[in-house]
Design an enzyme around this catalytic site. Structure first.
Site, PDB file in Angstrom:
ATOM      1  N   ASP A   1      -0.261   5.099   0.648  1.00 23.90           N
ATOM      2  CA  ASP A   1      -0.534   6.215   1.554  1.00 23.90           C
ATOM      3  C   ASP A   1      -0.511   5.764   3.011  1.00 23.90           C
ATOM      4  OD1 ASP A   1      -0.907   8.113  -0.546  1.00 23.90           O
ATOM      5  OD2 ASP A   1      -2.818   7.134  -0.959  1.00 23.90           O
TER       6      ASP A   1
ATOM      7  N   ASP B   1       0.865  -1.176   0.000  1.00 24.23           N
ATOM      8  CA  ASP B   1       0.000   0.000   0.000  1.00 24.23           C
ATOM      9  C   ASP B   1       0.902   1.226   0.000  1.00 24.23           C
ATOM     10  OD1 ASP B   1      -2.454   1.539   0.342  1.00 24.23           O
ATOM     11  OD2 ASP B   1      -1.773   1.843   2.407  1.00 24.23           O
TER      12      ASP B   1
END
Length: 222
Positions: free
Chosen positions: A9, A7
């Site tokens: 952010d 991932d």
């Protein structure tokens, strides 16, 4: 072969690139502060709370792409990378990515944030593959709409399958898979991976990681 999924952010980045892109445009005067800033914050809070309507949000987030030329957008993004993104990439995050790349694993950043914002960030990390929400383009301009399935929650699994199919692979082909995320919104993907790692997790994900015995790490600078 092994698979590593990151991932972006608040995982590889010590911040949220989607939110910061909007704030960058506000601060630069491209977007009206009073009209945009409060809504940008509200959508971010909905994401954190797990109540975000992804299609409603994308209608908001992709609109600025449709209102400006690709040339202007690209110029602003260079400034955005320098001012907002590079400063929130920690040495720990870079080292984690280097470790997986150096082990010969197939590595991808998988993110709900659109590919216009995130493709240059993936290149900054040296990650060769990006699975992201795709903004629609027609005749060389963004339309403000999303193309295909948003890469969000269960949509990440569908986009992962589509990406692997494009490489002539299936998830079952990999001897091992590792997924890194900070957010409870990624529980469908984390649950799917052989090894789930919670990175500076939100409270919901931290509790789930503790319940399931998943590793919990931090990539934040000390």
């Amino acid at each position: 072969m092994r698979l590593a999924l990151f991932d972006l952010d608040n995982t590889l980045l010590a911040g949220d690139s989607d939110y910061e892109w909007g704030q960058f445009l506000v601060d630069r005067g491209v977007l009206a502060r009073d009209e945009y800033e409060a809504q940008n914050r509200a959508y971010y809070e909905q994401y954190v709370a797990g109540t975000l309507d992804i299609h409603e949000f994308l209608g908001f987030a992709l609109r600025p792409l449709a209102e400006h030329t690709p040339e202007d957008l690209a110029r602003w993004h260079q400034e955005f990378m320098r001012e907002r993104i590079v400063p929130v990439i920690t040495p720990q995050a870079r080292e984690l990515v280097r470790k997986h790349l150096g082990s010969g694993e197939l590595c991808a950043i998988i993110t709900a944030t659109n590919s216009f914002v995130t493709a240059p960030i993936a290149r900054e990390f040296g990650v060769p593959h990006l699975v992201a929400t795709e903004p629609e383009m027609r005749d060389g301009r963004y339309t403000g709409r999303v193309a295909g399935t948003p890469c969000f929650r269960e949509g990440k699994l569908r986009r992962l399958d589509e990406w692997l199919a494009g490489l002539g692979r299936r998830f079952a082909d990999f001897a091992d898979s590792t997924c890194y995320s900070d957010s409870h919104n990624d529980l469908p993907l984390l649950d799917f991976a052989d090894t789930a790692v919670a990175v500076d997790p939100d409270p919901t994900l931290r509790a789930e990681a503790q319940r399931r015995g998943w590793a919990v790490i931090s990539l934040k600078a000390p």
